[in-house]
Design a protein around this motif. Structure first.
Motif, mmCIF file in Angstrom:
data_model
loop_
_atom_site.group_PDB
_atom_site.id
_atom_site.type_symbol
_atom_site.label_atom_id
_atom_site.label_comp_id
_atom_site.label_asym_id
_atom_site.label_seq_id
_atom_site.Cartn_x
_atom_site.Cartn_y
_atom_site.Cartn_z
ATOM 1 N N LYS A 63 39.374 41.066 35.179
ATOM 2 C CA LYS A 63 38.535 40.221 34.318
ATOM 3 C C LYS A 63 39.281 39.846 33.045
ATOM 4 O O LYS A 63 39.275 38.690 32.617
ATOM 5 N N ARG A 64 39.946 40.803 32.439
ATOM 6 C CA ARG A 64 40.677 40.546 31.196
ATOM 7 C C ARG A 64 41.899 39.659 31.436
ATOM 8 O O ARG A 64 42.211 38.791 30.626
ATOM 9 N N ALA A 65 42.588 39.868 32.560
ATOM 10 C CA ALA A 65 43.775 39.067 32.861
ATOM 11 C C ALA A 65 43.414 37.610 33.130
ATOM 12 O O ALA A 65 44.189 36.701 32.806
ATOM 13 N N LEU A 66 42.249 37.364 33.692
ATOM 14 C CA LEU A 66 41.823 36.011 34.023
ATOM 15 C C LEU A 66 41.007 35.356 32.916
ATOM 16 O O LEU A 66 40.457 34.271 33.112
ATOM 17 N N SER A 67 40.933 35.977 31.743
ATOM 18 C CA SER A 67 40.090 35.467 30.656
ATOM 19 C C SER A 67 40.722 34.326 29.870
ATOM 20 O O SER A 67 40.122 33.826 28.927
ATOM 21 N N ARG A 68 41.940 33.922 30.220
ATOM 22 C CA ARG A 68 42.659 32.823 29.559
ATOM 23 C C ARG A 68 42.793 33.028 28.048
ATOM 24 O O ARG A 68 42.485 32.144 27.254
#
Length: 160
Positions: A148-153
């Motif tokens: 989730k954090r990695a894909l949060s842009r």
């Protein structure tokens, strides 16, 4: 001569380390004071800048006082280039050196570490992904949170 240096330098270093840790605790407390979400919402604005600049500088100074001089060769990857930053073996105080050099990213840590006095507050300000060893679903929850954090842009800081 060595004994004399030890008598002078040891107390001086201990005092400096204590002062730097208390300052880091103070800034971490200010940055997280009345922050909604307590780890479920990323720090933004002045809170995040305070963590990135002040805690990073204090941590670098702390390691300098302890006798470590670290230089970075090359360029540290930005948040958008590398949302996940891998460091190995992820089991020692060297992780703190890497954190200071990379702008105080979020880290993966045992949930028990968050309750340690002084260090727990500093660790909480980094918004760690807490891993509980008693929870059987902890591994799955950790992977989900890191994803989730990695894909949060760029909403969340890098995860180390």
């Amino acid at each position: 001569q060595t004994v004399l240096q030890g008598i002078i330098l040891l107390p001086l270093r201990a005092i400096c380390i204590t002062v730097l840790l208390l300052l880091a605790w103070l800034f971490a407390s200010i940055a997280t004071f009345r922050h909604p979400g307590k780890g479920s919402v990323p720090l933004k604005g002045w809170r995040r800048r305070m963590i990135q600049t002040t805690l990073s500088w204090l941590t670098r100074t702390l390691f300098f006082v302890m006798g470590f001089q670290v230089t970075v060769k090359g360029k540290v990857a930005s948040l958008l280039e590398a949302p996940i930053f891998v460091a190995a073996p992820h089991s020692s105080f060297y992780d703190a050196i890497i954190s200071a050099l990379t702008g105080m990213p979020s880290i993966v840590s045992r949930a028990e570490n968050l309750s340690v006095p002084v260090f727990g507050t500093i660790l909480s300000s980094l918004q760690p992904v807490a891993v509980s060893r008693q929870d059987p679903d902890s591994r799955k929850n950790t992977v989900t949170e890191i994803t989730k954090r990695a894909l949060s842009r760029g909403q969340w800081p890098q995860v180390i």
